[in-house]
Design a protein around this motif. Structure first.
Motif, PDB file in Angstrom:
ATOM      1  N   ALA A 123      14.788  -4.758   2.461  1.00 57.11           N
ATOM      2  CA  ALA A 123      13.499  -4.066   2.516  1.00 57.11           C
ATOM      3  C   ALA A 123      13.055  -3.630   1.120  1.00 57.11           C
ATOM      4  CB  ALA A 123      13.586  -2.857   3.439  1.00 57.11           C
ATOM      5  N   ARG A 177      11.313  -6.052  -1.312  1.00 53.46           N
ATOM      6  CA  ARG A 177       9.897  -6.390  -1.102  1.00 53.46           C
ATOM      7  C   ARG A 177       9.067  -5.119  -0.981  1.00 53.46           C
ATOM      8  NH1 ARG A 177       8.725 -11.330   1.000  1.00 53.46           N
ATOM      9  NH2 ARG A 177       6.615 -10.745   0.353  1.00 53.46           N
ATOM     10  N   LEU A 197       5.536  -4.654   0.660  1.00 52.85           N
ATOM     11  CA  LEU A 197       5.341  -4.636   2.113  1.00 52.85           C
ATOM     12  C   LEU A 197       5.461  -3.223   2.691  1.00 52.85           C
ATOM     13  CD1 LEU A 197       7.438  -7.768   3.142  1.00 52.85           C
ATOM     14  CD2 LEU A 197       4.994  -7.636   2.608  1.00 52.85           C
ATOM     15  N   ILE A 198       5.859  -2.272   1.855  1.00 54.38           N
ATOM     16  CA  ILE A 198       6.130  -0.912   2.312  1.00 54.38           C
ATOM     17  C   ILE A 198       4.916  -0.024   2.088  1.00 54.38           C
ATOM     18  CG2 ILE A 198       7.592   1.123   1.977  1.00 54.38           C
ATOM     19  CD1 ILE A 198       9.797  -0.813   1.008  1.00 54.38           C
ATOM     20  N   HIS A 252       8.149   3.018   6.772  1.00 54.57           N
ATOM     21  CA  HIS A 252       6.911   2.559   7.407  1.00 54.57           C
ATOM     22  C   HIS A 252       6.349   1.381   6.616  1.00 54.57           C
ATOM     23  CE1 HIS A 252       6.129   6.031  10.216  1.00 54.57           C
ATOM     24  NE2 HIS A 252       7.094   6.515   9.450  1.00 54.57           N
ATOM     25  N   PHE A 253       6.255   0.230   7.277  1.00 60.03           N
ATOM     26  CA  PHE A 253       5.696  -0.955   6.646  1.00 60.03           C
ATOM     27  C   PHE A 253       4.171  -0.948   6.756  1.00 60.03           C
ATOM     28  CE2 PHE A 253      10.020  -2.350   7.709  1.00 60.03           C
ATOM     29  CZ  PHE A 253      10.407  -2.940   6.519  1.00 60.03           C
ATOM     30  N   ARG A 254       3.537  -1.733   5.926  1.00 62.26           N
ATOM     31  CA  ARG A 254       2.076  -1.830   5.950  1.00 62.26           C
ATOM     32  C   ARG A 254       1.552  -2.411   7.252  1.00 62.26           C
ATOM     33  NH1 ARG A 254      -0.797  -3.263   0.251  1.00 62.26           N
ATOM     34  NH2 ARG A 254       0.475  -1.977  -1.140  1.00 62.26           N
ATOM     35  N   ASN A 255       2.352  -3.235   7.902  1.00 64.00           N
ATOM     36  CA  ASN A 255       1.898  -3.867   9.148  1.00 64.00           C
ATOM     37  C   ASN A 255       2.066  -2.963  10.362  1.00 64.00           C
ATOM     38  OD1 ASN A 255       4.635  -3.903   9.624  1.00 64.00           O
ATOM     39  ND2 ASN A 255       4.834  -6.128   9.680  1.00 64.00           N
ATOM     40  N   GLU A 293       4.938  -1.534  11.416  1.00 69.32           N
ATOM     41  CA  GLU A 293       6.324  -1.430  11.885  1.00 69.32           C
ATOM     42  C   GLU A 293       7.043  -0.292  11.158  1.00 69.32           C
ATOM     43  OE1 GLU A 293       8.458  -5.054  11.498  1.00 69.32           O
ATOM     44  OE2 GLU A 293       6.983  -6.260  12.591  1.00 69.32           O
ATOM     45  N   LYS A 294       8.061   0.265  11.790  1.00 71.73           N
ATOM     46  CA  LYS A 294       8.864   1.286  11.126  1.00 71.73           C
ATOM     47  C   LYS A 294      10.323   1.134  11.519  1.00 71.73           C
ATOM     48  CE  LYS A 294       8.256   5.102  14.443  1.00 71.73           C
ATOM     49  NZ  LYS A 294       7.825   6.507  14.585  1.00 71.73           N
TER      50      LYS A 294
END
Length: 272
Positions: A7, A10, A13-14, A27-30, A32-33
């Protein structure tokens, strides 16, 4: 296999991290957590480009939408992410956050412009000693319904113009945000909309009432019209529980009626 190293490789992506004792929520930008078995201090060391805006929040500067200066001296500022989520910026970290975000925020886009926005309004009433002197003039509303937040600001601005409305989509940081304020700047009233994210709102309510400084601030819980919601609200020491259906079109009128009671009829505690 641990997801921590993949994680962190990258970081683009966070979106942000939220600390929870010796764990952290990633917590991801998409959207998801994931729960990581590392404290937020560890992640801060691994991601020096990320910004620690509060003791419990570490954010990706590329995901920041705006930075709002403190509205009063000794208050916390606020940072808004591209997702619309808002976090407090602690007073002691404010200058560091401003400096770190100098190259990331539009339309200001430079440190000097950001620093210029930090100055307090000249219209604030001042005491003889030059310090700020006023009673509680703010109301806090926690709701993830942007339309309701807008309507509440409208009705309060119209009928209660002496009060400033602070709106938050999440309540998780509210106790820390309020605990950083001096006694004289604690809000007159807090609204927690528990018709969604009920567990988070109830947990926040309990934390507010367990805090020796904050327990005097009246908290109104907006809950779904069920016996369970009402009981849980009062068990956690809400000053009032008001039931409403989700999507109720009379939201602003209900807020106004609550203000009528708490700001005009009830006797509020004095803040020293």
């Amino acid at each position: 296999m641990s997801i921590i190293n993949p994680a962190l490789e990258r970081p683009e992506l966070i979106a942000y991290f939220l600390g929870a004792n010796n764990y952290s929520w990633l917590h991801f930008r998409n959207g998801e957590k994931k729960l990581l078995s590392k404290p937020i201090s560890y992640l801060e060391g691994r991601l020096p480009g990320f910004i620690r805006v509060h003791k419990t929040a570490l954010v990706n500067p590329d995901y920041v939408k705006s930075l709002q200066r403190p509205l009063r001296q000794k208050m916390a500022g606020k940072i808004q992410l591209q997702s619309g989520e808002t976090f407090p910026v602690s007073r002691r970290r404010w200058n560091q956050v401003v400096q770190s975000l100098g190259d990331h925020l539009a339309p200001i886009g430079n440190e000097e412009g950001l620093r210029a926005s930090v100055h307090l309004d000249e219209a604030h009433p001042m005491g003889e000693s030059g310090s700020l002197s006023y009673q509680a003039t703010s109301l806090f509303l926690v709701t993830n319904d942007e339309q309701n937040a807008f309507l509440a600001r409208q009705i309060i601005g119209k009928n209660w113009p002496e009060y400033r409305v602070e709106t938050l989509a999440k309540s998780i940081h509210l106790p820390e945000l309020l605990d950083e304020l001096p006694e004289s700047e604690l809000p007159a009233l807090v609204f927690l909309d528990a018709r969604s994210d009920a567990l988070e709102r109830l947990h926040t309510l309990q934390r507010l009432k367990n805090n020796q400084r904050l327990c005097r601030v009246p908290v109104v819980l907006l809950a779904l019209p069920t016996d369970k919601s009402v009981i849980e609200g009062y068990e956690r020491q809400a000053n009032s529980v008001v039931t409403m259906k989700e999507g109720d079109m009379s939201f602003s009128q209900v807020i106004d009626r609550i203000c009528q009671f708490w700001l005009k009829v009830a006797e509020l505690p004095a803040h020293c």
